[in-house]
Design a protein around this motif. Structure first.
Motif, PDB file in Angstrom:
ATOM      1  N   MET A 192      -1.137  23.507 -26.201  1.00 25.10           N
ATOM      2  CA  MET A 192      -1.016  22.102 -26.575  1.00 25.10           C
ATOM      3  C   MET A 192      -0.452  21.302 -25.410  1.00 25.10           C
ATOM      4  O   MET A 192      -0.939  20.212 -25.081  1.00 25.10           O
ATOM      5  N   ARG A 193       0.551  21.834 -24.756  1.00 25.35           N
ATOM      6  CA  ARG A 193       1.133  21.143 -23.611  1.00 25.35           C
ATOM      7  C   ARG A 193       0.119  21.006 -22.477  1.00 25.35           C
ATOM      8  O   ARG A 193       0.091  19.983 -21.783  1.00 25.35           O
ATOM      9  N   GLN A 194      -0.693  22.040 -22.262  1.00 25.09           N
ATOM     10  CA  GLN A 194      -1.703  21.982 -21.203  1.00 25.09           C
ATOM     11  C   GLN A 194      -2.712  20.868 -21.465  1.00 25.09           C
ATOM     12  O   GLN A 194      -3.094  20.137 -20.544  1.00 25.09           O
ATOM     13  N   MET A 195      -3.129  20.723 -22.701  1.00 22.53           N
ATOM     14  CA  MET A 195      -4.094  19.679 -23.036  1.00 22.53           C
ATOM     15  C   MET A 195      -3.479  18.293 -22.898  1.00 22.53           C
ATOM     16  O   MET A 195      -4.113  17.378 -22.357  1.00 22.53           O
ATOM     17  N   LEU A 196      -2.249  18.139 -23.358  1.00 20.07           N
ATOM     18  CA  LEU A 196      -1.584  16.844 -23.237  1.00 20.07           C
ATOM     19  C   LEU A 196      -1.322  16.505 -21.773  1.00 20.07           C
ATOM     20  O   LEU A 196      -1.477  15.353 -21.354  1.00 20.07           O
ATOM     21  N   SER A 197      -0.929  17.505 -20.995  1.00 18.75           N
ATOM     22  CA  SER A 197      -0.691  17.284 -19.577  1.00 18.75           C
ATOM     23  C   SER A 197      -1.970  16.826 -18.882  1.00 18.75           C
ATOM     24  O   SER A 197      -1.942  15.916 -18.029  1.00 18.75           O
ATOM     25  N   PHE A 198      -3.108  17.426 -19.235  1.00 18.02           N
ATOM     26  CA  PHE A 198      -4.388  17.019 -18.649  1.00 18.02           C
ATOM     27  C   PHE A 198      -4.682  15.551 -18.962  1.00 18.02           C
ATOM     28  O   PHE A 198      -5.086  14.785 -18.083  1.00 18.02           O
ATOM     29  N   ILE A 207     -12.730  10.843 -19.704  1.00 18.20           N
ATOM     30  CA  ILE A 207     -12.299  12.111 -20.307  1.00 18.20           C
ATOM     31  C   ILE A 207     -13.177  12.417 -21.507  1.00 18.20           C
ATOM     32  O   ILE A 207     -13.366  11.565 -22.381  1.00 18.20           O
ATOM     33  N   THR A 208     -13.683  13.631 -21.568  1.00 18.58           N
ATOM     34  CA  THR A 208     -14.491  14.060 -22.710  1.00 18.58           C
ATOM     35  C   THR A 208     -13.731  15.090 -23.514  1.00 18.58           C
ATOM     36  O   THR A 208     -12.737  15.674 -23.058  1.00 18.58           O
ATOM     37  N   LEU A 209     -14.213  15.327 -24.722  1.00 23.59           N
ATOM     38  CA  LEU A 209     -13.622  16.366 -25.562  1.00 23.59           C
ATOM     39  C   LEU A 209     -13.695  17.723 -24.873  1.00 23.59           C
ATOM     40  O   LEU A 209     -12.766  18.530 -24.957  1.00 23.59           O
ATOM     41  N   GLU A 210     -14.808  17.978 -24.182  1.00 23.53           N
ATOM     42  CA  GLU A 210     -14.969  19.244 -23.466  1.00 23.53           C
ATOM     43  C   GLU A 210     -13.898  19.408 -22.391  1.00 23.53           C
ATOM     44  O   GLU A 210     -13.359  20.511 -22.193  1.00 23.53           O
ATOM     45  N   ASP A 211     -13.563  18.318 -21.703  1.00 23.20           N
ATOM     46  CA  ASP A 211     -12.520  18.375 -20.665  1.00 23.20           C
ATOM     47  C   ASP A 211     -11.179  18.784 -21.266  1.00 23.20           C
ATOM     48  O   ASP A 211     -10.462  19.621 -20.708  1.00 23.20           O
ATOM     49  N   LYS A 232      -1.718  15.046 -35.795  1.00 23.18           N
ATOM     50  CA  LYS A 232      -2.328  14.286 -36.904  1.00 23.18           C
ATOM     51  C   LYS A 232      -3.293  13.212 -36.405  1.00 23.18           C
ATOM     52  O   LYS A 232      -3.390  12.116 -36.948  1.00 23.18           O
ATOM     53  N   THR A 233      -4.017  13.544 -35.350  1.00 25.10           N
ATOM     54  CA  THR A 233      -5.022  12.628 -34.808  1.00 25.10           C
ATOM     55  C   THR A 233      -6.086  13.454 -34.101  1.00 25.10           C
ATOM     56  O   THR A 233      -5.985  14.680 -34.033  1.00 25.10           O
ATOM     57  N   THR A 234      -7.106  12.805 -33.582  1.00 21.75           N
ATOM     58  CA  THR A 234      -8.146  13.506 -32.829  1.00 21.75           C
ATOM     59  C   THR A 234      -7.813  13.453 -31.342  1.00 21.75           C
ATOM     60  O   THR A 234      -7.054  12.565 -30.898  1.00 21.75           O
ATOM     61  N   PRO A 235      -8.364  14.362 -30.540  1.00 18.58           N
ATOM     62  CA  PRO A 235      -8.093  14.313 -29.097  1.00 18.58           C
ATOM     63  C   PRO A 235      -8.458  12.989 -28.457  1.00 18.58           C
ATOM     64  O   PRO A 235      -7.680  12.440 -27.665  1.00 18.58           O
ATOM     65  N   LEU A 236      -9.625  12.446 -28.787  1.00 15.07           N
ATOM     66  CA  LEU A 236     -10.056  11.204 -28.135  1.00 15.07           C
ATOM     67  C   LEU A 236      -9.277  10.000 -28.637  1.00 15.07           C
ATOM     68  O   LEU A 236      -9.036   9.045 -27.877  1.00 15.07           O
ATOM     69  N   ASN A 237      -8.852  10.008 -29.886  1.00 17.11           N
ATOM     70  CA  ASN A 237      -7.973   8.930 -30.364  1.00 17.11           C
ATOM     71  C   ASN A 237      -6.625   8.980 -29.655  1.00 17.11           C
ATOM     72  O   ASN A 237      -6.016   7.936 -29.370  1.00 17.11           O
ATOM     73  N   TYR A 238      -6.146  10.195 -29.394  1.00 14.75           N
ATOM     74  CA  TYR A 238      -4.896  10.331 -28.646  1.00 14.75           C
ATOM     75  C   TYR A 238      -5.050   9.730 -27.252  1.00 14.75           C
ATOM     76  O   TYR A 238      -4.159   9.041 -26.743  1.00 14.75           O
ATOM     77  N   VAL A 239      -6.202   9.971 -26.620  1.00 14.79           N
ATOM     78  CA  VAL A 239      -6.461   9.411 -25.288  1.00 14.79           C
ATOM     79  C   VAL A 239      -6.397   7.886 -25.336  1.00 14.79           C
ATOM     80  O   VAL A 239      -5.761   7.241 -24.487  1.00 14.79           O
ATOM     81  N   ILE A 240      -7.045   7.304 -26.321  1.00 11.34           N
ATOM     82  CA  ILE A 240      -7.054   5.843 -26.455  1.00 11.34           C
ATOM     83  C   ILE A 240      -5.638   5.311 -26.654  1.00 11.34           C
ATOM     84  O   ILE A 240      -5.209   4.351 -25.999  1.00 11.34           O
ATOM     85  N   ASP A 241      -4.904   5.945 -27.565  1.00 16.59           N
ATOM     86  CA  ASP A 241      -3.538   5.498 -27.831  1.00 16.59           C
ATOM     87  C   ASP A 241      -2.652   5.645 -26.595  1.00 16.59           C
ATOM     88  O   ASP A 241      -1.821   4.771 -26.308  1.00 16.59           O
TER      89      ASP A 241
END
Length: 321
Positions: A192-198, A207-211, A232-241
């Motif tokens: 989880m930390r690796q994905m958030l760090s990216f 940024i794509t979901l695949e990335d 409690k959200t999607t990866p791409l919504n997190y990116v937007i926020d």
């Protein structure tokens, strides 16, 4: 009201130095609504943390769990655990925050036996401190004594603080701690930390979901499950926020304009940026910029102007819950 910016690095580690001149610890009051985001954003730190609610109530999220803590109640948050806090009911929540380096709890000879297993335990992200229980009351009283010692600094106060910290830790071990270590849980936290760090490193790029999934060594579906379960959200919504959150400081720069800021934080459309900003912050980027530029003048007039534009700052901010 003083607005504070809670800073973390790309890996979500808090950048605040939790120490005094003399000691590897810090004790301070936090008012949740004074943060620039309207809540305390997701972060972690190596220090263990004790919280005591002085006013109102707050919802804390620690890893995947959420807990409501009210006035007079407390919380222990373990080292390295992702956590955030929100004044969900707009209670004006104020809490005492005591952050302590684990190495300051006990002597080196006792550390391996009585500290290491507990701060590494995967089943103990937090402990609710119940003031109605004797052990809970003991911890809360000791926290208040530490706060008083730091404020007054009587002779030998460092030794007295160390005594109180040992007393706090002993109460936790005797009453709540049954440490377990599950490798699977540790791996999950690391991914989880690796994905958030990216995301935090590349938010200004496409940024794509695949990335994101690749950063956590997961499939796309498993990546989505991680974000849904923990944030409690999607990866791409997190990116937007996250892009919106990064735009706040840029909008406060006098020479900035909305279009430039939109592209700087990774949006390829000004209108889309405005749409998402309004949804998250309940005001347009321009209204937010105006609010911050006029900060320090008559707040009543500013709020009236903003309300006339059918926007209001800070009362319904979206969270990563």
């Amino acid at each position: 009201m003083q607005i504070k910016n809670f800073k973390v690095n790309e890996g979500l580690k808090e950048l605040t130095q939790h120490r005094t001149v003399e000691l590897p610890m810090a004790c301070y009051e936090t008012t949740i609504q004074q943060n620039i985001h309207g809540y305390i954003p997701l972060h972690w730190h190596e220090e263990i943390q004790f919280v005591l609610i002085q006013k109102g109530e707050a919802v804390f999220q620690i890893n995947e769990e959420r807990i409501e803590v009210r006035k007079g109640e407390g919380l222990f948050i373990n080292s390295g655990c992702l956590h955030m806090a929100e004044d969900e009911k707009q209670t004006g929540c104020v809490y005492i925050c005591l952050n302590v380096s684990p190495h300051f709890l006990l002597s080196q000879e006792l550390f391996t036996t009585y500290v290491t297993p507990y701060i590494q335990a995967t089943n103990l992200p937090y402990v609710y401190i119940d003031a109605k229980e004797l052990w809970g009351r003991n911890i809360i009283d000791a926290m208040l004594k530490i706060k008083q010692l730091l404020e007054r600094k009587p002779q030998y106060f460092e030794i007295d603080i160390n005594i109180q910290l040992t007393f706090i830790w002993k109460n936790l071990l005797f009453n709540r701690f049954q440490p377990e270590y599950v490798q699977k849980e540790m791996v999950k936290s690391q991914r989880m930390r690796q994905m958030l760090s990216f995301i935090h490193l590349h938010y200004a790029e496409k940024i794509t979901l695949e990335d994101i999934a690749r950063a956590g060594q997961l499939s796309r579906s498993e990546c989505c499950r991680y974000f849904k379960r923990i944030l409690k959200t999607t990866p791409l919504n997190y990116v937007i926020d996250y892009r919106i959150q990064q735009s706040l400081a840029l909008l406060q720069q006098e020479e900035s304009n909305v279009t430039e800021v939109a592209y700087q934080v990774g949006f390829n459309s000004t209108s889309y940026f405005i749409e998402k900003f309004r949804k998250l912050m309940n005001m347009t980027p321009l209204a937010y910029k105006k609010y911050k530029m006029e900060d320090g003048t008559d707040r009543g007039a500013i709020c009236t102007n903003l309300l006339n534009e059918s926007v209001y700052f800070g009362t319904n901010t979206k969270k990563f819950f």
